[in-house]
Design an enzyme around this catalytic site. Structure first.
Site, PDB file in Angstrom:
ATOM      1  N   ARG A 109       4.147  11.813  -6.171  1.00  0.00           N
ATOM      2  CA  ARG A 109       3.333  13.025  -6.085  1.00  0.00           C
ATOM      3  C   ARG A 109       2.237  12.971  -7.150  1.00  0.00           C
ATOM      4  NH1 ARG A 109       5.982  17.752  -7.539  1.00  0.00           N
ATOM      5  NH2 ARG A 109       4.283  18.915  -6.557  1.00  0.00           N
ATOM      6  N   SER A 110       1.133  13.629  -6.841  1.00  0.00           N
ATOM      7  CA  SER A 110      -0.028  13.556  -7.731  1.00  0.00           C
ATOM      8  C   SER A 110       0.307  14.033  -9.141  1.00  0.00           C
ATOM      9  CB  SER A 110      -1.149  14.420  -7.129  1.00  0.00           C
ATOM     10  OG  SER A 110      -2.200  14.546  -8.042  1.00  0.00           O
ATOM     11  N   SER A 111       1.073  15.113  -9.263  1.00  0.00           N
ATOM     12  CA  SER A 111       1.365  15.664 -10.588  1.00  0.00           C
ATOM     13  C   SER A 111       2.084  14.646 -11.468  1.00  0.00           C
ATOM     14  CB  SER A 111       2.215  16.934 -10.459  1.00  0.00           C
ATOM     15  OG  SER A 111       1.403  18.005 -10.035  1.00  0.00           O
ATOM     16  N   ILE A 112       3.096  13.971 -10.900  1.00  0.00           N
ATOM     17  CA  ILE A 112       3.873  13.050 -11.757  1.00  0.00           C
ATOM     18  C   ILE A 112       3.044  11.794 -12.066  1.00  0.00           C
ATOM     19  CG2 ILE A 112       5.135  11.884  -9.876  1.00  0.00           C
ATOM     20  CD1 ILE A 112       7.650  12.111 -11.711  1.00  0.00           C
ATOM     21  N   ALA A 113       2.187  11.387 -11.126  1.00  0.00           N
ATOM     22  CA  ALA A 113       1.301  10.237 -11.389  1.00  0.00           C
ATOM     23  C   ALA A 113       0.357  10.571 -12.552  1.00  0.00           C
ATOM     24  CB  ALA A 113       0.509   9.892 -10.142  1.00  0.00           C
ATOM     25  N   ARG A 114      -0.179  11.768 -12.564  1.00  0.00           N
ATOM     26  CA  ARG A 114      -1.132  12.136 -13.606  1.00  0.00           C
ATOM     27  C   ARG A 114      -0.500  12.114 -15.002  1.00  0.00           C
ATOM     28  NH1 ARG A 114      -5.224  16.671 -10.940  1.00  0.00           N
ATOM     29  NH2 ARG A 114      -4.702  16.176  -8.778  1.00  0.00           N
TER      30      ARG A 114
ATOM     31  N   ASP B 199      10.967   1.687   7.112  1.00  0.00           N
ATOM     32  CA  ASP B 199      10.852   1.201   8.492  1.00  0.00           C
ATOM     33  C   ASP B 199      11.502   2.144   9.495  1.00  0.00           C
ATOM     34  OD1 ASP B 199       9.517  -1.314   8.032  1.00  0.00           O
ATOM     35  OD2 ASP B 199      11.381  -2.007   7.079  1.00  0.00           O
TER      36      ASP B 199
ATOM     37  N   GLU C  35      10.933   1.922  -7.272  1.00  0.00           N
ATOM     38  CA  GLU C  35      10.590   1.403  -8.603  1.00  0.00           C
ATOM     39  C   GLU C  35       9.443   2.230  -9.168  1.00  0.00           C
ATOM     40  OE1 GLU C  35       7.975  -1.635  -9.071  1.00  0.00           O
ATOM     41  OE2 GLU C  35       8.667  -2.246 -11.072  1.00  0.00           O
TER      42      GLU C  35
ATOM     43  N   GLN D  72      22.150   2.562   2.419  1.00  0.00           N
ATOM     44  CA  GLN D  72      22.301   2.527   0.958  1.00  0.00           C
ATOM     45  C   GLN D  72      22.426   3.924   0.368  1.00  0.00           C
ATOM     46  OE1 GLN D  72      18.782   0.590  -0.653  1.00  0.00           O
ATOM     47  NE2 GLN D  72      17.460   2.324  -0.189  1.00  0.00           N
TER      48      GLN D  72
END
Lengths: 177, 177, 177
Positions: free
Chosen positions: B100-105, B116, B126, B166
């Site tokens: 999500r954009s917030s955590i990337a920022r 798939d 990862e 999994q």
């Protein structure tokens, strides 16, 4: 639409999409896996400030060939890999590449790369090894997963840019301001 | 086509797409948010050269459970997170996950992961923390955004690979040359 | 479907998709390139443990404006860039952003960012410089490639979140547990 295995096979049969070489296990559920090719580019790290709008790219990379023993990647290093496969895209399909889940879980990261309609060549992919310890990589490892999207109508000006027909690991062009 | 909120809801109502648990705020404009699940895998960094085609993966990771106080991630470290949600995919839809954009920022990076058609399981992702200082993460944070694409025709051989079903953070398989 | 150059141009002509400013070379084969905008956010690295659910984000970033001489990015540093372009999305199209191939090859990595149907604003993108040596970046460099996907049916609740109408580099919100 995202192309299924069946749709990918028919594009290949019709000669609209070319992937060469195509291995038995290349075509997957809804995409294609590609293998590490013969060359790798390592960064040459110099003391001064890099300027991608001015510098000669070849000053900042050293290109080597894989031997059978593989090649050791130092910790925390980003490299350029090239695919074994040469791809030729139709002018109404684009593709998105990302690392296969298995190789990402080991600690590799790659920016997603878009392959434009009409592009042909081997794919040069920037991959970062995110662990401090060194790791050994080998030619032939399935590392990249490519998914294909039908475009809404044919692309009027298919790809014809600087990387058209590229073979081997291809260094970046200078960036324009 | 990329599925809208409405299309996602109808797939879920028809039982073709299963996301469990599904929270009130899971379904977004044109995708689904997923939460950090109970486990996290840290890299064990050894002196010698790693070889993902030979090494036992469990030698290179340590898996821990989140406590209520969260868990501290050291600087410049890539980890494996798992989603709280268990997902079951139809055989004519694939999905693409990204942070999500917030955590990337804040300074996290993740390779985009493709899910798939026909896959089921919790998703192991990862994620790299790119800052030198440590950071505290918690179970339950909405961290992943998943978008869904209709495939062009049903997938002939939906996913049935090594990661099927999994649960919990799942370490990588050895890579094949 | 993934929009071709032709489909993008007609959306813009009909005023459904707004990209401002739009340069001669913005529209590409099946996407749009965007430029580095006026501001950049650097991480402020403190000694203590960061907590994105509690900390004030402004304590962890310093925002600066590009001068004509560009700005030097230290080695191994993730920054926030903002696009020059302000984008306004229709409510039946979503977009996916990633770095252009040329800038990725130099050693930059960015997490793929999804732009929801109905979003408007300049795009804030987290970008990591993965080399140890410093690099100089400039406002105006074409760095981002954006591809557009038609959604299956209009989105019932187009984007109206916290970043709506954002201008300039926009720091992250606190994360919710």
């Amino acid at each position: 639409m995202l192309l299924s295995d069946k749709a990918i096979r028919s594009l290949i049969r019709e000669g609209k999409l070319i992937i060469d070489p195509l291995y038995e296990d290349s075509i997957r559920e809804n995409g294609v896996d590609m293998r590490i090719g013969p060359e790798i580019a390592f960064p040459i790290v110099r003391g001064e400030v890099m300027d991608p709008t001015k510098d000669d790219p070849s000053l900042h990379f050293t290109v080597r060939r894989f031997s059978d023993e593989g090649i050791i990647i130092p910790g925390n290093t980003s490299i350029l890999l090239v695919t074994e496969e040469y791809i030729k895209m139709p002018d109404d399909v684009a593709a998105l590449c990302g690392l296969r889940s298995s190789i990402a879980r080991w600690g590799f990261i790659a920016a997603p790369t878009l392959v434009d309609a009409g592009f042909e060549g081997q794919l040069t992919i920037e991959v970062m090894w995110t662990r401090p310890a060194p790791v050994r990589l080998y030619r032939g490892i399935r590392f990249l997963h490519v998914v294909f999207f039908r475009t809404e109508g044919k692309v009027e000006r298919p790809y014809s840019g600087a990387y058209q027909g590229q073979r081997g690991v291809t260094l970046p062009k200078r960036l324009e301001k």
